[in-house]
Structures are given as structure tokens and as C-alpha cells.
Design a protein around this motif. Structure first.
Motif, PDB file in Angstrom:
ATOM      1  N   ILE A  46     -25.643  14.032  17.074  1.00  0.00           N
ATOM      2  CA  ILE A  46     -27.097  14.105  17.762  1.00  0.00           C
ATOM      3  C   ILE A  46     -27.999  13.215  16.758  1.00  0.00           C
ATOM      4  O   ILE A  46     -27.851  13.443  15.591  1.00  0.00           O
ATOM      5  CB  ILE A  46     -27.447  15.507  17.930  1.00  0.00           C
ATOM      6  CG1 ILE A  46     -26.722  16.098  18.954  1.00  0.00           C
ATOM      7  CG2 ILE A  46     -28.845  15.486  18.349  1.00  0.00           C
ATOM      8  CD1 ILE A  46     -26.831  15.356  20.595  1.00  0.00           C
ATOM      9  N   TYR A  47     -28.543  12.281  17.457  1.00  0.00           N
ATOM     10  CA  TYR A  47     -29.746  11.740  16.740  1.00  0.00           C
ATOM     11  C   TYR A  47     -31.078  12.259  17.248  1.00  0.00           C
ATOM     12  O   TYR A  47     -31.497  11.870  18.424  1.00  0.00           O
ATOM     13  CB  TYR A  47     -29.615  10.095  17.029  1.00  0.00           C
ATOM     14  CG  TYR A  47     -28.600   9.463  16.512  1.00  0.00           C
ATOM     15  CD1 TYR A  47     -28.640   8.556  15.113  1.00  0.00           C
ATOM     16  CD2 TYR A  47     -27.291   9.548  16.919  1.00  0.00           C
ATOM     17  CE1 TYR A  47     -27.722   7.745  14.823  1.00  0.00           C
ATOM     18  CE2 TYR A  47     -26.125   8.874  16.244  1.00  0.00           C
ATOM     19  CZ  TYR A  47     -26.468   8.060  15.221  1.00  0.00           C
ATOM     20  OH  TYR A  47     -25.636   7.210  14.769  1.00  0.00           O
ATOM     21  N   PRO A  48     -31.665  13.345  16.839  1.00  0.00           N
ATOM     22  CA  PRO A  48     -32.634  13.845  17.417  1.00  0.00           C
ATOM     23  C   PRO A  48     -33.778  13.028  17.434  1.00  0.00           C
ATOM     24  O   PRO A  48     -34.348  12.313  16.601  1.00  0.00           O
ATOM     25  CB  PRO A  48     -32.944  15.014  16.412  1.00  0.00           C
ATOM     26  CG  PRO A  48     -32.430  14.701  15.269  1.00  0.00           C
ATOM     27  CD  PRO A  48     -31.246  13.924  15.339  1.00  0.00           C
ATOM     28  N   THR A  94     -27.215  20.721  23.712  1.00  0.00           N
ATOM     29  CA  THR A  94     -28.190  20.204  22.898  1.00  0.00           C
ATOM     30  C   THR A  94     -29.785  20.446  23.534  1.00  0.00           C
ATOM     31  O   THR A  94     -30.496  19.923  23.445  1.00  0.00           O
ATOM     32  CB  THR A  94     -28.058  18.826  22.701  1.00  0.00           C
ATOM     33  OG1 THR A  94     -28.387  18.065  24.030  1.00  0.00           O
ATOM     34  CG2 THR A  94     -26.641  18.502  22.459  1.00  0.00           C
ATOM     35  N   LEU A 144     -32.869  20.184  21.551  1.00  0.00           N
ATOM     36  CA  LEU A 144     -33.236  18.716  20.898  1.00  0.00           C
ATOM     37  C   LEU A 144     -33.328  17.755  21.940  1.00  0.00           C
ATOM     38  O   LEU A 144     -32.578  16.974  22.012  1.00  0.00           O
ATOM     39  CB  LEU A 144     -32.149  18.656  19.893  1.00  0.00           C
ATOM     40  CG  LEU A 144     -31.993  19.363  18.614  1.00  0.00           C
ATOM     41  CD1 LEU A 144     -30.897  19.110  17.846  1.00  0.00           C
ATOM     42  CD2 LEU A 144     -33.192  19.373  17.912  1.00  0.00           C
ATOM     43  N   GLY A 192     -36.562  12.486  13.039  1.00  0.00           N
ATOM     44  CA  GLY A 192     -36.412  13.286  14.413  1.00  0.00           C
ATOM     45  C   GLY A 192     -37.908  14.223  14.217  1.00  0.00           C
ATOM     46  O   GLY A 192     -38.339  14.517  15.389  1.00  0.00           O
ATOM     47  N   SER A 216     -32.896  12.926  22.782  1.00  0.00           N
ATOM     48  CA  SER A 216     -31.929  12.536  21.547  1.00  0.00           C
ATOM     49  C   SER A 216     -31.175  11.775  22.267  1.00  0.00           C
ATOM     50  O   SER A 216     -30.785  11.235  23.169  1.00  0.00           O
ATOM     51  CB  SER A 216     -31.218  13.941  21.245  1.00  0.00           C
ATOM     52  OG  SER A 216     -32.150  14.840  20.468  1.00  0.00           O
ATOM     53  N   TYR A 217     -30.404  10.991  21.345  1.00  0.00           N
ATOM     54  CA  TYR A 217     -28.937  10.108  21.311  1.00  0.00           C
ATOM     55  C   TYR A 217     -27.883  11.263  21.328  1.00  0.00           C
ATOM     56  O   TYR A 217     -27.689  11.740  20.327  1.00  0.00           O
ATOM     57  CB  TYR A 217     -28.796   9.029  20.693  1.00  0.00           C
ATOM     58  CG  TYR A 217     -29.704   7.662  20.960  1.00  0.00           C
ATOM     59  CD1 TYR A 217     -30.533   7.880  22.141  1.00  0.00           C
ATOM     60  CD2 TYR A 217     -29.660   6.774  20.076  1.00  0.00           C
ATOM     61  CE1 TYR A 217     -31.381   6.799  22.111  1.00  0.00           C
ATOM     62  CE2 TYR A 217     -30.368   5.775  20.428  1.00  0.00           C
ATOM     63  CZ  TYR A 217     -31.352   5.578  21.449  1.00  0.00           C
ATOM     64  OH  TYR A 217     -32.117   4.598  21.608  1.00  0.00           O
ATOM     65  N   THR A 231     -32.073  12.753  27.185  1.00  0.00           N
ATOM     66  CA  THR A 231     -31.080  12.472  26.309  1.00  0.00           C
ATOM     67  C   THR A 231     -30.282  11.384  26.763  1.00  0.00           C
ATOM     68  O   THR A 231     -29.810  11.516  28.178  1.00  0.00           O
ATOM     69  CB  THR A 231     -30.078  13.755  26.173  1.00  0.00           C
ATOM     70  OG1 THR A 231     -30.858  14.920  25.467  1.00  0.00           O
ATOM     71  CG2 THR A 231     -28.951  13.494  25.327  1.00  0.00           C
ATOM     72  N   LEU A 282     -25.137  16.983  13.124  1.00  0.00           N
ATOM     73  CA  LEU A 282     -26.200  16.413  13.017  1.00  0.00           C
ATOM     74  C   LEU A 282     -26.361  15.904  11.592  1.00  0.00           C
ATOM     75  O   LEU A 282     -26.216  16.903  10.730  1.00  0.00           O
ATOM     76  CB  LEU A 282     -27.420  17.199  13.397  1.00  0.00           C
ATOM     77  CG  LEU A 282     -28.717  16.707  13.328  1.00  0.00           C
ATOM     78  CD1 LEU A 282     -29.745  17.644  14.223  1.00  0.00           C
ATOM     79  CD2 LEU A 282     -29.546  16.660  11.765  1.00  0.00           C
ATOM     80  N   TYR A 304     -30.880  12.064   9.610  1.00  0.00           N
ATOM     81  CA  TYR A 304     -31.458  11.679  10.848  1.00  0.00           C
ATOM     82  C   TYR A 304     -32.735  12.834  11.005  1.00  0.00           C
ATOM     83  O   TYR A 304     -33.532  12.814  11.824  1.00  0.00           O
ATOM     84  CB  TYR A 304     -30.453  11.891  11.922  1.00  0.00           C
ATOM     85  CG  TYR A 304     -29.545  10.918  11.994  1.00  0.00           C
ATOM     86  CD1 TYR A 304     -29.485   9.855  11.413  1.00  0.00           C
ATOM     87  CD2 TYR A 304     -28.234  11.366  12.661  1.00  0.00           C
ATOM     88  CE1 TYR A 304     -28.034   9.108  11.295  1.00  0.00           C
ATOM     89  CE2 TYR A 304     -27.116  10.458  12.639  1.00  0.00           C
ATOM     90  CZ  TYR A 304     -27.168   9.486  11.788  1.00  0.00           C
ATOM     91  OH  TYR A 304     -26.104   8.734  12.150  1.00  0.00           O
ATOM     92  N   TYR A 313     -40.586  13.885  17.167  1.00  0.00           N
ATOM     93  CA  TYR A 313     -41.203  15.451  18.050  1.00  0.00           C
ATOM     94  C   TYR A 313     -42.554  15.453  17.809  1.00  0.00           C
ATOM     95  O   TYR A 313     -43.366  16.031  18.572  1.00  0.00           O
ATOM     96  CB  TYR A 313     -40.075  16.550  17.685  1.00  0.00           C
ATOM     97  CG  TYR A 313     -38.793  16.507  18.149  1.00  0.00           C
ATOM     98  CD1 TYR A 313     -38.462  15.861  19.308  1.00  0.00           C
ATOM     99  CD2 TYR A 313     -37.624  17.105  17.214  1.00  0.00           C
ATOM    100  CE1 TYR A 313     -37.306  15.641  19.812  1.00  0.00           C
ATOM    101  CE2 TYR A 313     -36.387  16.809  17.868  1.00  0.00           C
ATOM    102  CZ  TYR A 313     -36.192  16.391  19.058  1.00  0.00           C
ATOM    103  OH  TYR A 313     -34.908  16.166  19.570  1.00  0.00           O
TER     104      TYR A 313
END
Length: 664
Positions: free
Chosen positions: A376-378, A358, A361, A457, A364-365, A346, A449, A453, A461
Motif C-alpha cells: 500500500i502507498y497510502p 485496506t 486507507l 501519506g 491509496s495505490y 484506491t 506498508l 511512505y 490525508y
């Protein structure tokens, strides 16, 4: 070392003529041949053993000096062969010194009573109040430290672990200090109760108290260290302050860094800043004066400038702590109020004051908002060039020499069965959030979130899972000679292992959680009785990673590819690998595109212009900053090229062995 004898009358007379003195010459024993001319202005007190003195030793300045003892007071010491000791301002007391060692311009080197040389020192890791105590010792590994830290609530386990370490410390205690062979100690003020192993260098240190300096380790100018272990090939220099700390193999602590109640493991590099009560796993880096790392767990971590955390909410004391899992980074001016927990890889930016979790996830950012909220940007870090750059650099930045046993088990994989499990769960979380606007997972875990996004995401993933599965399959096939007379499953299956359920990441030692529970049981019931046995068991489990990872892929094959691994055919396997090559190409392109942003944003100037500082136009920028020749981009691309070559080799062999026609 040679046998020792008493001095002769003539030798005592010559020593006295050289300015040497002893109240009891009979207690001074020497090895043959003994050369009194190599001893000047010496005071011998108590039991002294002197080795032979032949030839010379080269100092740090490159000059050769004759061996012997010059201007020094020694009490109860044993000196090896071909040692040079000179200009000891106070004394050397209760030390055994190995051969070919040079000690010059030192204030005092004293062992005053029974000591364990830093073994068994208590370090308050992750919590200043001491609820996660680490007992350090000179063979401590990241994995054993992790068990002490993260599983502190398991009182039976911790009691058994600490008893092992206390026994080790007692076994390595002594009334006599030790300085090994080929050691250099110069311009150092005070050394007290310190064991110094072979080929170590101490130059300009201010004070070293109660510790161990490891094989080929370096301690430099103005270092003050108390209650410490500095492991083999580590470097601690330039006004560093260390108190209650372990410095791992090949780590570097430099340039004014302050470490208090902290442990650093293999290949860490810390400069300028400060740490308090931290667990720094392998390959942690911090280079900035304004950075404070406090009460946290970090591994394969990079701290940006002015990265700070707080562990004190001004109620019941500094009891809080947090976790930045494998591969995390913090950006400049990041700030986290513990407790908080960020998942693998992250990128943490901005201020986070609402205690986000987090961990579900990863990649992420995590962007801190002005109000302290975490956005969160997953999965956004899956596609970045920085992620693969970090992974590749860890593989080449292990500075531990091959001739030294490695204490820490280090596995630099970024995608593993554990991350695959987390990624599957992340997909499930995102699917539920997308399907139900009222699903409150983000709120319950203190982050926000945006719905726009989610789709990206999920794509990232799924790509990461597919990459891990395909990479493991290709790796397995590269090492499996194929036989057309057997089914693929007959050739690919291995000894069964239980990989169902959760997995554990013990500082990059990645195993099914059941294996760790077995180790815990063995520690508690007394099957494992020493830290040496425990290290051996942990390293064995680490060595089985490929076997465990393949078992995981087999167990989850149907989940990923909708066919049971037992029913796999060569044709299906070729299609699986073809699918993987698309993932490889996608990641290569994504990360290359991300890296290219550095070059589209370049500016420059040419001092030969009539107007100094004039901006370069695009053509000149491209000429000066050519991405095609950039070593980082080349390294990333070559990594994926090799993956594609491996896939091609495997599919070619499958088609040849099983007579698969491309036109079928």
C-alpha cells in the motif's frame, strides 16, 4: 382510446375479401371510423379491439408506412389508435398495444398466463449461492438494492423489504401484456411475458422473456434477455446476454457483454466482458473482452483490461465476495482473490491473493506483489489527475433526462463527512505505525506498508481533510447573506442534527448512520409499508446532504481549527478560508504536475519525413501535444480556479460586511 362497437356485415365482407379471417367476428370490436382497407391477411382469434387507423408511421429506415394490420395473427388483443402491425410470423397473444406503435417482422409476442414482467425476480447479488438475494422491480433504486445486499444479515429488515417488493410485484402482475405508445418493435424473434413502456425501441432482438423494457429504452441486435428489468433510457444491444439482471437508467450494456445475476445502476457502461453476481453502482465502466467482474460490490468504478476476481476457493463453493468502494479502479491484468476490501478511490494493480482489507486507507495505490502480497502507498491517489478527472466526468455524464423521475440518488462528491472520518482514522493508523515498529495493523489486515511512505501519506490525508472542511465552509458562506449586526454563529447555525458517530454511504447517499438506523426501524415496525414510501424517505435523506455535511463541519470545527464554531469571528473565518485556498492551490499544482507526465512521455512520428516513423524531437512533440490546450487539463484547472474565485468572493464579502482591514 375510442369506444368500440361490433363490425357491420359490409365491414366483415370487405375484411374477408382482404384475406382476413375470424371464427367469431362478433368478438372483434372496432373504433369509429373503421377502415377495413387497412387490414390484410389477418387472423383474429378471441376478443379483439381495434383502434382507428389514420395516416402513417415512420419506420426505423425513414420510410412511411400506412397504419393498420398486415399479415398477422392476433388472439385476445387490444390495439390502440394509429398502430401498424405487419409480418408477424406466428402470433401476438394477450397484449394491449398503445397508440402510434409500429410492430413489424416479428416472430411472436405472447403473454401466456399471469406474470409480473420481471418484477420480483430473485438475483443472487455478490454471492452465487443466494445468501444476499435481491428482489428486483421496475422502480428499484441503487439504495434499496444496497439495503438488500449489504444488510442481508439483518433478517427482519430483509423480510420486510422483500415483502414490500413482493406486494409491488403482485400489484403489477397481469394476464395481459402491455406495449406502450410510440413503441417500435422490428426484426425480433421472440417476446414472451414482457412489458414494453412508451417510446421504447426493440430492433433485432433474439429473445426477451419475462421482463420489462422501460420508457425510451433500446434493445438491439441479437440480445437474449430472461428475467430482467431494463430501465428507462437504458441501451442493451449487440449480442448481449442477460439473465436475472437489472439494468439501471441510462445505462449501456453492449457488444457481447454477458450479465448473470447482476444489478447495474444509473449510467453504467459495460461492453465485451462478463459479470456474475455483482452489484454495480452508478457510473461503473468495463470495456474489455477479457474482464470478469464477479461477486463484488463496485460504485463509480473503472475496470482495466483483463481485470478478474475469484470467488471460489474450492472448498465450500463460491461463497466469497469483495468490495471495491466508491471511485476505485483496477489496472490491466489485475487479479483479486475474494474476500478482499479496498477503500475509496484506491487504484488496484497486480495480483492480490492474501485477502487485504485496506478500507482504513482510502485514496491509496494497492500494488500486488509477485507473491500475491498487497503493498500500500497510502494517500497516493489524492494527488493524481485521474482522481479529479473522474470526479468531474461523473458530474457531466449523467444521461438521465430531466423529464423522467430519477430512481437512483447520485451524489458525486469525493470528499464527505464519511471520508473525513475515514481519513482521520487513517491518520491515526499511520501515526501508530510510525511510532511503533511492532504495531501490527497492516499484518492483521493482510497488507504491507513501507515506513518511508507514511509521512507522505499523512500529508495527503491532512490535505484532503482540510480541503473538505474548507470547501464546505465556503459553500455555506456563498449561500448565507451576512449581517454585521449579528454574530457569525447566529447566521451560520442550522437546525441541530446528530452527526456524532459513524456515517453510512448507501451508494453515494451519505448520511449519519443514525438516520439509516431510523429507516431500518421504520421498515421493521411497519411505519414504512411500501417501496414507494421507502424511496421517498431515502431520497429525502439524500436531499439533506448539505445540511448534514455542515452540521459535521460544525461538530468537528475545533478538531480541525482549534477553535469552537460558536466562537468564530470574521477574522478567524477569513484565515480559515485563506488556509483552504492554499490547499486548493496545492491540489491544483499536484494534479497538474501529475497530468503533465502524459506529455513528457509522448512520442510520435511524421509520415512526411524522408524516413517514415522517425521520432519527433521535443520541440515537435510539444507543438503537437500542447498540454495548455488539452481539455482535461483545462477542465481540472478551471475547477480549482472556480474554487479560488468562490473563496475570494466569500472573503471579500466578509471583509466588507464586518469592516475587516487587510492590514490588521
Amino acid at each position: 382510446m375510442a369506444n368500440f362497437r361490433e363490425l357491420t356485415i359490409d365491414e366483415i365482407t370487405q375484411l374477408r375479401q382482404n384475406g382476413c379471417h375470424s371464427n367469431e367476428w362478433v368478438r372483434v370490436k372496432v373504433a369509429d371510423p373503421f377502415q377495413p382497407c387497412h387490414y390484410h391477411d389477418c387472423v383474429f382469434i378471441g376478443d379483439i379491439r381495434l383502434g382507428i387507423t389514420e395516416g402513417s408511421l415512420r419506420g426505423l429506415g425513414g420510410l412511411d408506412f400506412p397504419t393498420g394490420i398486415y399479415s398477422a395473427t392476433l388472439r385476445d388483443c387490444e390495439i390502440g389508435d394509429n398502430v401498424r402491425i405487419s409480418h408477424i410470423r406466428e402470433c401476438i397473444v394477450n397484449y394491449r398495444i398503445g397508440s402510434n406503435t409500429c410492430i413489424s417482422n416479428v416472430g411472436s409476442i405472447i403473454c401466456n398466463g399471469r406474470t409480473a414482467f420481471g418484477n420480483g425476480v430473485k438475483v443472487n447479488v455478490m454471492e452465487e449461492t443466494g445468501s444476499r438475494i435481491n428482489l428486483i422491480y421496475d422502480k428499484l433504486s441503487a439504495q434499496i438494492s444496497f439495503l438488500q445486499t449489504i444488510y442481508a444479515e439483518n433478517t427482519q429488515l430483509i423480510e420486510a423489504l422483500h415483502n414490500m417488493i413482493r406486494r409491488y410485484a403482485e400489484e403489477h402482475s397481469s394476464n395481459t401484456g402491455e406495449i406502450g405508445s410510440y413503441v417500435t418493435i422490428t426484426d425480433t424473434t421472440r417476446i414472451q411475458n414482457v412489458r414494453i413502456l412508451d417510446r421504447a425501441t426493440i430492433s433485432g432482438a433474439s429473445a426477451l422473456i419475462n421482463g420489462t423494457v422501460g420508457f425510451r429504452a433500446t434493445v438491439g441486435c441479437n440480445v437474449i434477455a430472461e428475467n430482467f428489468i431494463i430501465s428507462s433510457e437504458a441501451v442493451v444491444e449487440n449480442s448481449v446476454l442477460v439473465h436475472n439482471a437489472f439494468v439501471g437508467q441510462a445505462s449501456q450494456i453492449r457488444n457481447g457483454f454477458t450479465a448473470h445475476d447482476s444489478v447495474f445502476f444509473a449510467n453504467c457502461h459495460m461492453e465485451c466482458g462478463e459479470s456474475c453476481s455483482i452489484f454495480a453502482g452508478p457510473h461503473c465502466v468495463s470495456h474489455h473482452k477479457s474482464t470478469l467482474l464477479i461477486a463484488g460490490y463496485y460504485a463509480f468504478f473503472n475496470a482495466g483490461s483483463n481485470s478478474n476476481q475469484s470467488n471460489h476457493l474450492y472448498r465450500t463453493g463460491p461463497i466469497h465476495n469483495g468490495i471495491l468502494e466508491h471511485g476505485c479502479k483496477t489496472g490491466s491484468n489485475s487479479y483479486i482473490i475474494w474476500p478482499a476490501h479496498f477503500g475509496d478511490f484506491t487504484l488496484v494493480l497486480g495480483k492480490h491473493s492474501r485477502h487485504p482489507d485496506t478500507s482504513a486507507l482510502p485514496f491509496s495505490y494497492a500494488i500486488g506483489q509477485p507473491n500475491g502480497e498487497t503493498l500500500i502507498y497510502p494517500g497516493a491517489n489524492v494527488k493524481t489527475a485521474g482522481t479529479i478527472r473522474d470526479i468531474l466526468k461523473w458530474r457531466i455524464r449523467d444521461k438521465r433526462s430531466h423529464d423522467i423521475p430519477k430512481l437512483d440518488y447520485v451524489n458525486t462528491v469525493s470528499l464527505s463527512p464519511l471520508t473525513a472520518i475515514v481519513l482521520y482514522r487513517a491518520l491515526s493508523v499511520l501515526e501508530q505505525i510510525e511510532a511503533d515498529e511492532n504495531y501490527d495493523y497492516p499484518r492483521r489486515h493482510n497488507f504491507r506498508l513501507k515506513r518511508e511512505y507514511i509521512r507522505k501519506g499523512r500529508e495527503y490525508y491532512a490535505l484532503a481533510i482540510d480541503y473538505f472542511m474548507g470547501e464546505t465552509i465556503v459553500k455555506k458562506l456563498l449561500h448565507t447573506p451576512l449581517n454585521p449586526d449579528k454574530t457569525l454563529w447566529e447566521q451560520l447555525q442550522e437546525e441541530p442534527v446528530n452527526v456524532a458517530g459513524d456515517w453510512a454511504d448507501i451508494v453515494s447517499l451519505i448520511v449519519p448512520e443514525s438516520k439509516i438506523k431510523d429507516i431500518f426501524s421504520s421498515i421493521i415496525d411497519g411505519t414504512i409499508t411500501s417501496v414507494e414510501q421507502l424511496s421517498e424517505r431515502l431520497n429525502y435523506e439524500g436531499s439533506q446532504y448539505d445540511h448534514y455535511a455542515w452540521a459535521f463541519v460544525c461538530h468537528n470545527f475545533n478538531k480541525c481549527y482549534s477553535v469552537n464554531i460558536e466562537d468564530i469571528t470574521p477574522e478567524i473565518l477569513v484565515s480559515v478560508i485563506d488556509r483552504w485556498t492554499e490547499s486548493v492551490r496545492s491540489l491544483d499544482q499536484m494534479r497538474r504536475d501529475d497530468a503533465m507526465r502524459d506529455f513528457t512521455q509522448q512520442i510520435g512520428y511524421d509520415t512526411d519525413f524522408d524516413s517514415p516513423g522517425e521520432w519527433l524531437d521535443d520541440s515537435m512533440i510539444n507543438k503537437e501535444f500542447n498540454p495548455e490546450s488539452n481539455p482535461q487539463i483545462m477542465s481540472m484547472h478551471n475547477h480549482y480556479v472556480q474554487a479560488l474565485l468562490d473563496a475570494h468572493q466569500v472573503t471579500t464579502e466578509l471583509k466588507r460586511t464586518f469592516n475587516i482591514n487587510d492590514n490588521k
